[in-house]
Scaffold this motif. Structure first.
Motif, short mmCIF file in Angstrom:
data_model
loop_
_atom_site.label_atom_id
_atom_site.label_comp_id
_atom_site.label_asym_id
_atom_site.label_seq_id
_atom_site.Cartn_x
_atom_site.Cartn_y
_atom_site.Cartn_z
N THR A 32 0.83 -1.20 0.00
CA THR A 32 0.00 0.00 0.00
C THR A 32 0.87 1.25 0.00
O THR A 32 2.00 1.22 0.47
CB THR A 32 -0.96 0.01 1.20
N SER A 33 0.31 2.30 -0.53
CA SER A 33 1.01 3.59 -0.53
C SER A 33 0.68 4.40 0.72
O SER A 33 1.22 5.48 0.91
CB SER A 33 0.64 4.39 -1.77
N LEU A 34 -0.19 3.88 1.59
CA LEU A 34 -0.53 4.58 2.82
C LEU A 34 0.59 4.43 3.83
O LEU A 34 1.13 3.35 4.01
CB LEU A 34 -1.83 4.01 3.41
N SER A 35 0.91 5.52 4.51
CA SER A 35 1.95 5.46 5.53
C SER A 35 1.38 4.87 6.81
O SER A 35 0.16 4.67 6.94
CB SER A 35 2.50 6.86 5.82
N PHE A 36 2.24 4.62 7.79
CA PHE A 36 1.80 4.08 9.07
C PHE A 36 0.81 5.02 9.76
O PHE A 36 -0.11 4.59 10.43
CB PHE A 36 3.00 3.83 9.98
N PHE A 37 1.00 6.30 9.56
CA PHE A 37 0.12 7.28 10.19
C PHE A 37 -1.25 7.34 9.52
O PHE A 37 -2.23 7.75 10.13
CB PHE A 37 0.77 8.65 10.20
N ASP A 38 -1.31 6.95 8.25
CA ASP A 38 -2.58 6.95 7.52
C ASP A 38 -3.38 5.66 7.72
O ASP A 38 -4.61 5.68 7.68
CB ASP A 38 -2.35 7.14 6.02
N ALA A 39 -2.67 4.55 7.91
CA ALA A 39 -3.35 3.25 8.09
C ALA A 39 -2.53 2.40 9.04
O ALA A 39 -1.42 1.99 8.72
CB ALA A 39 -3.49 2.55 6.75
N THR A 40 -3.06 2.14 10.22
CA THR A 40 -2.37 1.32 11.22
C THR A 40 -2.55 -0.16 10.89
O THR A 40 -3.33 -0.53 10.01
CB THR A 40 -2.92 1.60 12.62
N CYS A 41 -1.84 -1.01 11.62
CA CYS A 41 -1.93 -2.46 11.42
C CYS A 41 -3.36 -2.94 11.60
O CYS A 41 -3.84 -3.78 10.83
CB CYS A 41 -1.02 -3.19 12.41
N THR A 42 -4.04 -2.42 12.59
CA THR A 42 -5.42 -2.82 12.85
C THR A 42 -6.33 -2.45 11.69
O THR A 42 -7.17 -3.25 11.27
CB THR A 42 -5.93 -2.17 14.14
#
Length: 72
Positions: free
Chosen positions: A58-68
């Protein structure tokens, strides 16, 4: 298709591993997280074990999409 009054009995385990990065060009420009999901499922009545592996990028960063959020 047969309808059952109850779901088939099975044991299931899902494991999720996430690697976040911002400095690599591989696997492609703009990729920010790589996710691997492994699902182990055993039918209780037959004992048959199935293993399913899925890999996602994914192109989403950790701040945009968490593991959950990625696991749902």
């Amino acid at each position: 298709m047969h309808s059952r009054p109850y779901p088939p009995p099975r044991d299931e385990v899902r494991r999720l591993k996430v690697a976040a990065f911002s400095h690599l060009a591989y696997p492609g420009p703009g990729a920010r997280q790589a996710i691997r999901v492994v699902r182990w499922r055993r039918d209780v009545s037959t004992g048959k074990l199935t293993i399913e592996r899925v890999r996602l990028i994914t192109s989403l960063s950790f701040f945009d999409a968490t593991c959950t959020e990625l696991s749902t």
